[in-house]
Design a protein around this motif. Structure first.
Motif, PDB file in Angstrom:
ATOM      1  N   THR A  63       0.868  -1.175   0.000  1.00 60.49           N
ATOM      2  CA  THR A  63       0.000   0.000   0.000  1.00 60.49           C
ATOM      3  C   THR A  63       0.901   1.220   0.000  1.00 60.49           C
ATOM      4  O   THR A  63       1.756   1.365   0.870  1.00 60.49           O
ATOM      5  CB  THR A  63      -0.922   0.006   1.228  1.00 60.49           C
ATOM      6  OG1 THR A  63      -1.696  -1.185   1.220  1.00 60.49           O
ATOM      7  CG2 THR A  63      -1.835   1.207   1.211  1.00 60.49           C
ATOM      8  N   VAL A  65       1.473   5.631  -0.879  1.00 61.80           N
ATOM      9  CA  VAL A  65       0.901   6.972  -0.941  1.00 61.80           C
ATOM     10  C   VAL A  65       1.713   7.734  -1.981  1.00 61.80           C
ATOM     11  O   VAL A  65       2.943   7.768  -1.910  1.00 61.80           O
ATOM     12  CB  VAL A  65       0.981   7.692   0.415  1.00 61.80           C
ATOM     13  CG1 VAL A  65       0.398   9.090   0.326  1.00 61.80           C
ATOM     14  CG2 VAL A  65       0.288   6.889   1.486  1.00 61.80           C
ATOM     15  N   THR A  66       1.022   8.353  -2.942  1.00 60.65           N
ATOM     16  CA  THR A  66       1.720   9.126  -3.962  1.00 60.65           C
ATOM     17  C   THR A  66       2.023  10.520  -3.433  1.00 60.65           C
ATOM     18  O   THR A  66       1.506  10.929  -2.384  1.00 60.65           O
ATOM     19  CB  THR A  66       0.872   9.245  -5.242  1.00 60.65           C
ATOM     20  OG1 THR A  66      -0.269  10.045  -4.968  1.00 60.65           O
ATOM     21  CG2 THR A  66       0.455   7.888  -5.753  1.00 60.65           C
ATOM     22  N   THR A  67       2.832  11.269  -4.175  1.00 61.11           N
ATOM     23  CA  THR A  67       3.138  12.641  -3.768  1.00 61.11           C
ATOM     24  C   THR A  67       1.906  13.531  -3.844  1.00 61.11           C
ATOM     25  O   THR A  67       1.856  14.565  -3.191  1.00 61.11           O
ATOM     26  CB  THR A  67       4.253  13.235  -4.649  1.00 61.11           C
ATOM     27  OG1 THR A  67       3.867  13.120  -6.010  1.00 61.11           O
ATOM     28  CG2 THR A  67       5.571  12.533  -4.415  1.00 61.11           C
ATOM     29  N   GLY A  69      -0.999  12.512  -2.767  1.00 58.00           N
ATOM     30  CA  GLY A  69      -1.859  12.128  -1.657  1.00 58.00           C
ATOM     31  C   GLY A  69      -2.796  10.979  -1.963  1.00 58.00           C
ATOM     32  O   GLY A  69      -3.657  10.644  -1.147  1.00 58.00           O
ATOM     33  N   ILE A  70      -2.674  10.345  -3.118  1.00 62.70           N
ATOM     34  CA  ILE A  70      -3.543   9.222  -3.472  1.00 62.70           C
ATOM     35  C   ILE A  70      -2.976   7.954  -2.850  1.00 62.70           C
ATOM     36  O   ILE A  70      -1.788   7.668  -2.969  1.00 62.70           O
ATOM     37  CB  ILE A  70      -3.648   9.080  -5.000  1.00 62.70           C
ATOM     38  CG1 ILE A  70      -4.280  10.333  -5.587  1.00 62.70           C
ATOM     39  CG2 ILE A  70      -4.435   7.833  -5.374  1.00 62.70           C
ATOM     40  CD1 ILE A  70      -4.264  10.369  -7.095  1.00 62.70           C
ATOM     41  N   VAL A  71      -3.852   7.198  -2.182  1.00 63.70           N
ATOM     42  CA  VAL A  71      -3.452   5.945  -1.555  1.00 63.70           C
ATOM     43  C   VAL A  71      -3.958   4.805  -2.421  1.00 63.70           C
ATOM     44  O   VAL A  71      -5.104   4.805  -2.866  1.00 63.70           O
ATOM     45  CB  VAL A  71      -4.044   5.832  -0.134  1.00 63.70           C
ATOM     46  CG1 VAL A  71      -3.657   4.523   0.514  1.00 63.70           C
ATOM     47  CG2 VAL A  71      -3.593   7.002   0.721  1.00 63.70           C
ATOM     48  N   ILE A  87      -6.327   2.224  -7.190  1.00 64.64           N
ATOM     49  CA  ILE A  87      -6.752   3.231  -6.218  1.00 64.64           C
ATOM     50  C   ILE A  87      -8.195   3.038  -5.786  1.00 64.64           C
ATOM     51  O   ILE A  87      -8.625   3.614  -4.790  1.00 64.64           O
ATOM     52  CB  ILE A  87      -6.532   4.654  -6.769  1.00 64.64           C
ATOM     53  CG1 ILE A  87      -7.270   4.868  -8.072  1.00 64.64           C
ATOM     54  CG2 ILE A  87      -5.059   4.946  -6.932  1.00 64.64           C
ATOM     55  CD1 ILE A  87      -7.199   6.278  -8.605  1.00 64.64           C
ATOM     56  N   ILE A 100       6.236   8.095  -5.643  1.00 64.24           N
ATOM     57  CA  ILE A 100       5.740   7.456  -4.428  1.00 64.24           C
ATOM     58  C   ILE A 100       6.364   8.164  -3.241  1.00 64.24           C
ATOM     59  O   ILE A 100       7.580   8.269  -3.125  1.00 64.24           O
ATOM     60  CB  ILE A 100       6.099   5.945  -4.403  1.00 64.24           C
ATOM     61  CG1 ILE A 100       5.542   5.234  -5.626  1.00 64.24           C
ATOM     62  CG2 ILE A 100       5.621   5.305  -3.112  1.00 64.24           C
ATOM     63  CD1 ILE A 100       4.041   5.198  -5.714  1.00 64.24           C
ATOM     64  N   ASP A 102       5.412   7.452   0.157  1.00 63.28           N
ATOM     65  CA  ASP A 102       5.514   6.613   1.345  1.00 63.28           C
ATOM     66  C   ASP A 102       4.943   5.240   1.044  1.00 63.28           C
ATOM     67  O   ASP A 102       4.043   5.095   0.220  1.00 63.28           O
ATOM     68  CB  ASP A 102       4.731   7.257   2.499  1.00 63.28           C
ATOM     69  CG  ASP A 102       5.000   6.594   3.837  1.00 63.28           C
ATOM     70  OD1 ASP A 102       6.062   5.964   3.999  1.00 63.28           O
ATOM     71  OD2 ASP A 102       4.142   6.720   4.727  1.00 63.28           O
ATOM     72  N   ARG A 104       2.921   2.569   3.033  1.00 66.27           N
ATOM     73  CA  ARG A 104       2.192   2.448   4.303  1.00 66.27           C
ATOM     74  C   ARG A 104       2.305   1.057   4.896  1.00 66.27           C
ATOM     75  O   ARG A 104       2.574   0.893   6.068  1.00 66.27           O
ATOM     76  CB  ARG A 104       0.721   2.772   4.074  1.00 66.27           C
ATOM     77  CG  ARG A 104       0.466   4.231   3.897  1.00 66.27           C
ATOM     78  CD  ARG A 104      -0.354   4.741   5.047  1.00 66.27           C
ATOM     79  NE  ARG A 104      -0.510   6.171   4.963  1.00 66.27           N
ATOM     80  CZ  ARG A 104      -1.669   6.764   4.903  1.00 66.27           C
ATOM     81  NH1 ARG A 104      -2.776   6.075   4.919  1.00 66.27           N
ATOM     82  NH2 ARG A 104      -1.721   8.080   4.850  1.00 66.27           N
TER      83      ARG A 104
END
Length: 117
Positions: A63, A65-67, A69-71, A87, A100, A102, A104
Motif C-alpha cells: 500500500t 501513498v503518492t506525492t 496524496g492518493i493511496v 486506487i 511514491i 511513502d 504504508r
C-alpha cells in the motif's frame, strides 16, 4: 587657528606571519562549512538514501501513498520505473516509481510451499 596638525603613526612590525595567520583568517569559513555539512548536507543525503531504498523495495501488494496524496495498492510493476496502482476497485493507474512518497504497509511474503487450510 584651532586645527591641530596631523602626524603619521610610526611603522609597525612587518606583515608576513606565515601560514598561521592564513589559517586563523580562514578558520571562520572552515567552521561554517563544517556546520553546514553536519546540519544540512549529511542528514539530507541520509534521507535520500532511505527514499531510494524504499522505492527500490516496492513490490506487488504494497500500500503506497503518492506525492499527490492518493493511496493505493501496487498491482504490478509495468517496467523498471513504472508501477500499476489500484486506487479503487477496477480503477488502476500507472505511476512513475519516483512519485511514491511513502509505503504504508508492506505485502506479506508469498510462500507457495504452505499447505492449504
Amino acid at each position: 587657528m584651532f586645527v591641530t596638525p596631523a602626524y603619521a603613526q610610526a611603522a609597525g612590525a612587518p606583515a608576513g606571519g606565515g601560514i598561521t595567520d592564513i589559517f586563523i583568517q580562514l578558520m571562520p569559513i572552515l567552521l561554517l562549512v563544517v556546520i553546514f555539512w553536519l546540519l544540512i548536507f549529511r542528514p539530507q543525503q541520509k534521507r535520500m538514501k532511505a527514499q531510494q531504498a524504499m522505492l527500490s523495495a516496492i513490490r506487488r501488494g504494497d500500500t503506497v501513498v503518492t506525492t499527490g496524496g492518493i493511496v493505493g495498492k501496487v498491482t504490478k510493476a509495468v517496467d523498471g520505473e513504472d508501477l500499476e496502482v489500484e486506487i479503487a476497485p477496477t480503477v488502476k493507474v500507472k505511476l512513475v516509481r519516483g512519485m511514491i512518497a511513502d509505503v504504508r504497509s508492506k505485502a506479506e511474503p508469498v510462500n507457495d510451499n504452505k499447505p492449504a487450510a
